[in-house]
Design an enzyme around this catalytic site. Structure first.
Site, PDB file in Angstrom:
ATOM      1  N   LEU A  43       0.817  -1.217   0.000  1.00  0.00           N
ATOM      2  CA  LEU A  43       0.000   0.000   0.000  1.00  0.00           C
ATOM      3  C   LEU A  43       0.851   1.267   0.000  1.00  0.00           C
ATOM      4  CD1 LEU A  43      -2.803   1.326   0.202  1.00  0.00           C
ATOM      5  CD2 LEU A  43      -2.576   1.181   2.693  1.00  0.00           C
ATOM      6  N   ALA A  44       1.758   1.400   0.965  1.00  0.00           N
ATOM      7  CA  ALA A  44       2.571   2.614   1.054  1.00  0.00           C
ATOM      8  C   ALA A  44       3.436   2.785  -0.182  1.00  0.00           C
ATOM      9  CB  ALA A  44       3.430   2.589   2.317  1.00  0.00           C
ATOM     10  N   ASP A  45       3.940   1.667  -0.728  1.00  0.00           N
ATOM     11  CA  ASP A  45       4.731   1.744  -1.958  1.00  0.00           C
ATOM     12  C   ASP A  45       3.896   2.266  -3.112  1.00  0.00           C
ATOM     13  OD1 ASP A  45       7.483   0.606  -1.442  1.00  0.00           O
ATOM     14  OD2 ASP A  45       6.293  -1.049  -0.689  1.00  0.00           O
ATOM     15  N   GLY A  46       2.659   1.756  -3.230  1.00  0.00           N
ATOM     16  CA  GLY A  46       1.802   2.207  -4.318  1.00  0.00           C
ATOM     17  C   GLY A  46       1.460   3.676  -4.209  1.00  0.00           C
ATOM     18  N   GLY A  80       4.485   5.602  -5.148  1.00  0.00           N
ATOM     19  CA  GLY A  80       4.676   5.590  -6.601  1.00  0.00           C
ATOM     20  C   GLY A  80       3.803   6.623  -7.293  1.00  0.00           C
TER      21      GLY A  80
END
Length: 395
Positions: free
Chosen positions: A165-168, A171
């Site tokens: 989630l945090a990566d998305g 991004g």
């Protein structure tokens, strides 16, 4: 024509956040060159499900990218990146702070070679501060942002999401930051450095938690599927065993829902006039909605909600997504030819543009699939490419 087909982007990041930003740019035409280690490849190749050893997450994450395998820890590999940077618009990297500098690829040096370059740096904790040099992943951002602390049942443990989630979110934020920097370059003619810490973008999705804490001392608590801002809002099981979600963020919707379930008297209560007031009476509201839904099959509940223009949705798993007529109408999932696996279904680009739509031209490619092509564009001779490959610098 696509929106970004005049851009060249170097994706030297690994795993999810940085490569996601590069994928979004590639979806709208940017020439994205994915840099991988010639022997290890990107770690995302080994994440998630695979077919015959070919990772499916990789296929989506690296779509529309040309694959170049270069060892950036070697002097010859660093020279390849310099040549690429001279001819590119954006470099996305997520090495720990100090790594590019140790490789003689510091942003200021790259900007000296190409003053129009955007150097997009994405790390767990940013380029400075007491935690800057620690390894950082999206999971740590989900923990440190307050997300996990406010997610889960009230009597249960803090809960992490089952996805990156945090990566998305990071991004998406980085793709936006890059477009802002490119817009600034149109005015100034100069590139710049972007410093994005993965621990930060997720904070914006959690609402004004810091504002409320500083003003009122409020610390968000776990509420399960309920909301701390409005009610009723929850998941409810139907007579035929299906689960539905409803939301009443808008006051007229809340009024329609309680009237539909046979409690129009609640609308007359003074506390019903605001989301905050309804939250104080959530048990009564949930009991009314849950009992009404539990006495009916899902199709009937959905039809009745639609009749009164109240918000309801079935809770899907991926098999439901594959059959849903709305997603089919939007062309949300598309079949893409693949060199290794023949054909793959994946989610389409994130939005539709009327004049310059994006598209998926190909899925993620074999390790080093385009190394020779890209190096030839950088004026490397065939003999030099062969020598670099024999020496293990490229693959």
């Amino acid at each position: 024509m696509t929106s970004l087909d005049d851009l060249r982007v170097i994706d030297a990041a690994t795993l999810f956040a940085g490569p996601s930003a590069a994928m979004m740019l590639g979806d709208f035409g940017a020439d994205v060159i994915k840099i991988e280690h010639p022997r290890r490849g990107d770690p995302s190749r080994g994440h998630g499900a695979s077919v015959d050893g070919v990772g499916l997450w990789w296929k989506t994450l690296s779509r529309n990218k040309r694959g170049v395998a270069v060892d950036l820890s070697r002097a010859e590999g660093q020279e390849i990146l310099r040549r690429l940077a001279e001819r590119s618009d954006v470099l996305i990297e997520n090495f720990r702070p100090g790594t590019l500098e140790r490789w003689n690829l510091a942003p200021e040096d790259l900007l000296e070679l190409n003053p129009r370059l955007i150097v997009a740096r994405m790390t767990g904790f940013g380029q400075f501060g007491p935690m800057a040099k620690r390894p950082g992943f999206g999971t740590l951002a989900e923990a440190m942002s307050g997300f996990a602390a406010m997610t889960g049942e009230p009597d249960g443990p803090p809960t992490l999401p089952p996805l990156a989630l945090a990566d998305g979110i990071a991004g998406l934020a980085m793709s936006y930051a890059i477009m802002v920097a490119l817009r600034a370059r149109e005015r100034t003619g100069r590139g710049q450095v972007i410093d994005l810490a993965i621990i930060e973008p997720i904070l914006g999705l959690l609402g004004p938690q810091m504002t409320a804490y500083k003003a009122l001392g409020v610390v968000p608590q776990r509420t399960g599927n309920r909301s701390s801002s409005n009610a009723p809002r929850n998941t409810y099981r139907t007579r035929d065993g299906r689960w539905l979600a409803i939301s009443t963020s808008a006051q007229p919707i809340a009024e329609r829902v309680v009237t539909l379930v046979g409690r129009p008297d609640l609308v007359e209560q003074p506390w019903f006039a605001s989301g905050h007031g309804r939250v104080q009476h959530v048990d009564e509201l949930d009991a009314a909605v849950a009992s009404w839904i539990a006495a009916r099959d899902a199709d009937e509940v959905i039809a009745r909600f639609e009749e009164v223009q109240a918000a309801v949705a079935p809770i899907y798993d991926v098999s439901d997504l594959a059959e849903d007529p709305q997603y089919a109408a939007l062309n949300t999932f598309v079949e893409v030819p693949d060199e290794e696996l023949g054909s793959l279904t994946m989610q389409n680009v994130l939005f539709r543009l009327s004049d310059t739509p994006g598209e998926i031209r190909w899925p993620g490619r074999r390790l080093g699939r385009d190394t020779d092509e890209v190096l030839a564009e950088l004026d490397y001779s065939g003999d030099r490419i062969a020598a670099l490959r024999a020496d293990g610098v490229i693959a």
